[in-house]
Scaffold this motif. Structure first.
Motif, short mmCIF file in Angstrom:
data_model
loop_
_atom_site.label_atom_id
_atom_site.label_comp_id
_atom_site.label_asym_id
_atom_site.label_seq_id
_atom_site.Cartn_x
_atom_site.Cartn_y
_atom_site.Cartn_z
N ASP A 1 18.30 -8.01 28.19
CA ASP A 1 18.78 -7.19 29.29
C ASP A 1 17.70 -6.19 29.74
O ASP A 1 17.52 -5.95 30.93
CB ASP A 1 20.05 -6.43 28.90
CG ASP A 1 21.25 -7.35 28.76
OD1 ASP A 1 21.24 -8.44 29.37
OD2 ASP A 1 22.18 -6.98 28.02
N HIS A 2 17.00 -5.63 28.78
CA HIS A 2 15.92 -4.70 29.10
C HIS A 2 14.79 -5.44 29.84
O HIS A 2 14.25 -4.93 30.83
CB HIS A 2 15.40 -4.03 27.83
CG HIS A 2 14.37 -2.98 28.06
ND1 HIS A 2 14.56 -1.89 28.86
CD2 HIS A 2 13.10 -2.88 27.60
CE1 HIS A 2 13.48 -1.14 28.88
NE2 HIS A 2 12.57 -1.72 28.13
N ALA A 3 14.46 -6.63 29.38
CA ALA A 3 13.43 -7.44 30.06
C ALA A 3 13.86 -7.75 31.49
O ALA A 3 13.05 -7.66 32.42
CB ALA A 3 13.17 -8.72 29.27
N ASP A 4 15.13 -8.11 31.69
CA ASP A 4 15.63 -8.39 33.04
C ASP A 4 15.52 -7.15 33.94
O ASP A 4 15.20 -7.26 35.12
CB ASP A 4 17.08 -8.86 33.00
CG ASP A 4 17.23 -10.26 32.45
OD1 ASP A 4 16.22 -10.99 32.34
OD2 ASP A 4 18.38 -10.64 32.12
N SER A 5 15.78 -5.98 33.37
CA SER A 5 15.68 -4.74 34.14
C SER A 5 14.24 -4.49 34.58
O SER A 5 13.99 -4.09 35.73
CB SER A 5 16.18 -3.55 33.32
OG SER A 5 17.54 -3.72 32.98
N ILE A 6 13.31 -4.73 33.69
CA ILE A 6 11.89 -4.54 34.03
C ILE A 6 11.49 -5.49 35.15
O ILE A 6 10.84 -5.10 36.12
CB ILE A 6 11.01 -4.73 32.78
CG1 ILE A 6 11.27 -3.59 31.79
CG2 ILE A 6 9.52 -4.81 33.15
CD1 ILE A 6 10.69 -3.82 30.41
N VAL A 7 11.89 -6.75 35.04
CA VAL A 7 11.54 -7.74 36.06
C VAL A 7 12.19 -7.39 37.40
O VAL A 7 11.60 -7.60 38.46
CB VAL A 7 11.90 -9.16 35.57
CG1 VAL A 7 11.74 -10.18 36.65
CG2 VAL A 7 11.03 -9.53 34.36
#
Length: 185
Positions: free
Chosen positions: A69-75
């Motif tokens: 979820d954190h990776a998706d937010s960064i992207v």
């Protein structure tokens, strides 16, 4: 510090100053923190540039961001930043398909990700308070621990820091420069 100036045959180490170690001498380096360097790519102003930046970011952060979820937010933030940079570049002039006027970069650590996008429009950054097709910087600011803009006479760079979940930046850990748009003198 270990030095080995006489190679020793494997399997029968000799005791003494130049003996081969019982364990891999580079094994002690595995626990040391890796040197972290920013990664960047040049982008054109086509719609495919946003997707290219998203893929690039996902690849670079893979080893540092384990929460999907954190990776998706960064992207997602990458998408907003590169979209804004594309828009700014097209306001400067018309670009040919082979032109690469944008620079997108990031520095990924286990504590934070520093994103930066440079576009060729040196005019002061003017965020749209009521976007008509997206949430723009509202999305960026939702996830950012810090956001700032640096200017030169020929371009501007938008910087964003996104911390890992539960991380609070330490004083001096990341120095945010106090800069403004170039003077019009």
């Amino acid at each position: 510090m270990m030095t080995f100036d006489i190679p020793q045959p494997a399997g029968n180490p000799q005791i003494g100053r130049h003996a081969a170690p019982a364990a891999d001498p580079l094994g002690v380096l595995a626990s040391a923190p890796a040197v972290v360097r920013p990664s960047w790519i040049a982008l054109g102003v086509s719609r495919t540039s946003v997707a290219k930046a998203r893929r690039f970011a996902a690849e670079v952060i893979r080893d540092h961001v384990t929460d999907p979820d954190h990776a998706d937010s960064i992207v997602l933030v990458v998408s907003e930043l590169v979209t804004n940079a594309r828009r700014a570049a097209t306001e400067v002039r018309r670009w040919e398909p082979h032109d690469l006027p944008l620079r997108f970069g990031l520095l990924a650590t286990d504590r934070y990700v520093h994103l930066y996008v440079t576009d060729p429009d040196p005019r002061p950054f003017q965020p749209n308070p009521a976007p008509t097709n997206g949430w723009g910087l509202g999305i960026v600011d939702t996830y950012a621990a810090a956001r700032w803009v640096t200017y030169t006479d020929t371009d501007k760079t938008v910087h964003v820091l996104i911390t890992a979940p539960g991380v609070t930046l330490l004083p001096g850990e990341v120095d945010v420069p106090e800069t403004g748009p170039p003077s019009s003198a």
